[in-house]
Structures are given as structure tokens and as C-alpha cells.
Scaffold this active site. Structure first.
Site, PDB file in Angstrom:
ATOM      1  N   GLN A  96       2.741  10.024   1.154  1.00 21.18           N
ATOM      2  CA  GLN A  96       4.032   9.373   1.419  1.00 21.18           C
ATOM      3  C   GLN A  96       5.058   9.694   0.328  1.00 21.18           C
ATOM      4  O   GLN A  96       6.250   9.487   0.514  1.00 21.18           O
ATOM      5  CB  GLN A  96       3.872   7.852   1.501  1.00 21.18           C
ATOM      6  CG  GLN A  96       3.191   7.377   2.781  1.00 21.18           C
ATOM      7  CD  GLN A  96       3.091   5.864   2.794  1.00 21.18           C
ATOM      8  OE1 GLN A  96       2.187   5.298   2.179  1.00 21.18           O
ATOM      9  NE2 GLN A  96       4.022   5.204   3.458  1.00 21.18           N
ATOM     10  N   GLY A  98       0.833  -1.194   0.000  1.00 22.09           N
ATOM     11  CA  GLY A  98       0.000   0.000   0.000  1.00 22.09           C
ATOM     12  C   GLY A  98       0.866   1.242   0.000  1.00 22.09           C
ATOM     13  O   GLY A  98       1.993   1.215   0.498  1.00 22.09           O
ATOM     14  N   HIS A 114      -5.067   1.478   7.246  1.00 19.18           N
ATOM     15  CA  HIS A 114      -3.707   2.015   7.376  1.00 19.18           C
ATOM     16  C   HIS A 114      -3.492   3.174   6.387  1.00 19.18           C
ATOM     17  O   HIS A 114      -3.008   4.248   6.766  1.00 19.18           O
ATOM     18  CB  HIS A 114      -2.705   0.879   7.119  1.00 19.18           C
ATOM     19  CG  HIS A 114      -1.259   1.285   7.174  1.00 19.18           C
ATOM     20  ND1 HIS A 114      -0.382   0.802   8.119  1.00 19.18           N
ATOM     21  CD2 HIS A 114      -0.528   2.109   6.377  1.00 19.18           C
ATOM     22  CE1 HIS A 114       0.814   1.334   7.912  1.00 19.18           C
ATOM     23  NE2 HIS A 114       0.766   2.117   6.860  1.00 19.18           N
ATOM     24  N   GLU A 115      -3.880   2.966   5.131  1.00 18.29           N
ATOM     25  CA  GLU A 115      -3.665   4.002   4.112  1.00 18.29           C
ATOM     26  C   GLU A 115      -4.602   5.191   4.328  1.00 18.29           C
ATOM     27  O   GLU A 115      -4.220   6.338   4.097  1.00 18.29           O
ATOM     28  CB  GLU A 115      -3.860   3.431   2.702  1.00 18.29           C
ATOM     29  CG  GLU A 115      -2.927   2.281   2.335  1.00 18.29           C
ATOM     30  CD  GLU A 115      -1.455   2.577   2.584  1.00 18.29           C
ATOM     31  OE1 GLU A 115      -1.046   3.747   2.473  1.00 18.29           O
ATOM     32  OE2 GLU A 115      -0.717   1.635   2.906  1.00 18.29           O
ATOM     33  N   HIS A 167      -3.058   7.419   6.690  1.00 21.80           N
ATOM     34  CA  HIS A 167      -2.000   8.242   6.074  1.00 21.80           C
ATOM     35  C   HIS A 167      -2.556   9.540   5.518  1.00 21.80           C
ATOM     36  O   HIS A 167      -1.988  10.614   5.753  1.00 21.80           O
ATOM     37  CB  HIS A 167      -1.319   7.485   4.920  1.00 21.80           C
ATOM     38  CG  HIS A 167      -0.139   6.666   5.340  1.00 21.80           C
ATOM     39  ND1 HIS A 167       0.966   7.196   5.951  1.00 21.80           N
ATOM     40  CD2 HIS A 167       0.122   5.341   5.201  1.00 21.80           C
ATOM     41  CE1 HIS A 167       1.853   6.234   6.188  1.00 21.80           C
ATOM     42  NE2 HIS A 167       1.360   5.094   5.748  1.00 21.80           N
ATOM     43  N   CYS A 189       5.241  -0.414   7.336  1.00 22.69           N
ATOM     44  CA  CYS A 189       4.908   0.791   6.581  1.00 22.69           C
ATOM     45  C   CYS A 189       6.152   1.229   5.821  1.00 22.69           C
ATOM     46  O   CYS A 189       7.244   1.229   6.376  1.00 22.69           O
ATOM     47  CB  CYS A 189       4.456   1.883   7.542  1.00 22.69           C
ATOM     48  SG  CYS A 189       4.070   3.448   6.727  1.00 22.69           S
ATOM     49  N   LEU A 190       5.978   1.612   4.573  1.00 24.52           N
ATOM     50  CA  LEU A 190       7.133   2.032   3.763  1.00 24.52           C
ATOM     51  C   LEU A 190       7.777   3.298   4.312  1.00 24.52           C
ATOM     52  O   LEU A 190       8.936   3.567   4.021  1.00 24.52           O
ATOM     53  CB  LEU A 190       6.718   2.240   2.303  1.00 24.52           C
ATOM     54  CG  LEU A 190       6.289   0.955   1.567  1.00 24.52           C
ATOM     55  CD1 LEU A 190       5.842   1.274   0.153  1.00 24.52           C
ATOM     56  CD2 LEU A 190       7.426  -0.065   1.555  1.00 24.52           C
TER      57      LEU A 190
HETATM   58 NI    NI Z   1       2.151   3.155   5.711  1.00 25.98          NI
END
Ligand code: NI
Length: 172
Positions: free
Chosen positions: A51, A46, A135-136, A139, A93-94
Site C-alpha cells: 500500500q 492496518g 484483510h492485510e 493486500h 481500507c486506507l
Molecule cells: Ni486495506
């Protein structure tokens, strides 16, 4: 297509709530393509637009495993309209390379969104897809996984990110 740099915690831009998408044009489609390439290269399941430094309410998800065909889902201007049950999943998470933590979320979500062409859709998801959507969606509201856990786990995540950066040689 192009790989986009992914902002890493504690970059303050990750805390800014994103703004609604109003123009469904070639630029938006290009952003979605670049985000997909960036997510697959990372690799991740994701990625939210903020991000990669674009303050728009947009995220992409693909939870297909390596041996399955890709299944890219694009959520523009998403709105979670129903949350039911609970589940705990160990999330990464990235923007938090090297970190993972168990986070409690709803088991099932109903989300309304638009695709990159502006077509509205509604989706009901459970399991990993429900985790990823929540989660996204956090963000794009400027909420990070570290905001979802207690102070002890917060310190652990912070340390994991720090250690990963030290290993990568780009921070001390
Ligand atoms: Ni994330």
C-alpha cells in the site's frame, strides 16, 4: 521516521502480489517504523507494505483503541495456516478512503510469520484482529476488499471512493 504516501484504489500497483522478505536489516526496520507512523497518522488499524509502494510480504496491525496503549504487531512473510468459522465485519481500507462494506471472513485464524528481526512466531486470533490479519494478508497477495464483494457492492465502494476524492478536491 517519515510519512509515506498511501496508494489509493484503483492504482494498479495494489493488484501486484508482493515478494518474500529475505533481508532483515536496518532498512527493513526503517520501513516498519515509517509504515507505523503512516498508519497511526492516517489513522488506520492496518497497513501492508504494497500500500506504500513496497512490494514485500509485510504488514502491520494495531487494533488497540485510543484509550489503550499501542500494540503494534508486525507480520513478515506471513502464512495463514488455519481458518475456522465465519464472521461478517464492516471493513474500511486506507486505499479506499470514504468506503466501507460488510465482508464475510473466517472467525478465527492461525498465522505463522516473522517479526522485523526475523524471529518466527505463531498467533491465533479472532474478532477484529482476525479480520485485520485476513484483510492485510489479502493486500500482499494483490487482493482488495472490492474483490471480496458482489458487483452491486463493488459499484457502491467505487462510488464511495470517487465521492470522497471529489470532496477532497483531488479528483473528479
Ligand atoms: Ni486495506
Amino acid at each position: 521516521m517519515a510519512l509515506l504516501p498511501i496508494l489509493k484504489y484503483p492504482d494498479p500497483r495494489l493488484k501486484e502480489p508482493a515478494l518474500p522478505v529475505t533481508k532483515f536489516d536496518a532498512e527493513l526496520e526503517k520501513l516498519v517504523e515509517d509504515m507505523a507512523e503512516t498508519m497511526y497518522a492516517a489513522p488506520g488499524i492496518g497497513l501492508a507494505a504494497n500500500q506504500v509502494g513496497v512490494l514485500l510480504r509485510l504488514f502491520i496491525i494495531d487494533i488497540a483503541s485510543e484509550d489503550e496503549p499501542s500494540d503494534l504487531k508486525v507480520f513478515v512473510n506471513p502464512e495463514i495456516v488455519e481458518l475456522t468459522g465465519t464472521q461478517v465485519y464492516e471493513e474500511g481500507c486506507l486505499s479506499f478512503p470514504g468506503a466501507s462494506e460488510e465482508i464475510k471472513r473466517a472467525a478465527k485464524v492461525r498465522v505463522r510469520a516473522q517479526d522485523q528481526k526475523g524471529n518466527p512466531f505463531e498467533l491465533v486470533a479472532d474478532g477484529l484482529l482476525a479480520v485485520a490479519i485476513q484483510h492485510e494478508n489479502d493486500h500482499i497477495n494483490g487482493v482488495l476488499m472490492i474483490d471480496k464483494v458482489n458487483p452491486l457492492k463493488r459499484r457502491k465502494i467505487s462510488r464511495q471512493v470517487h465521492d470522497a476524492q471529489v470532496r477532497a478536491g483531488d479528483a473528479i
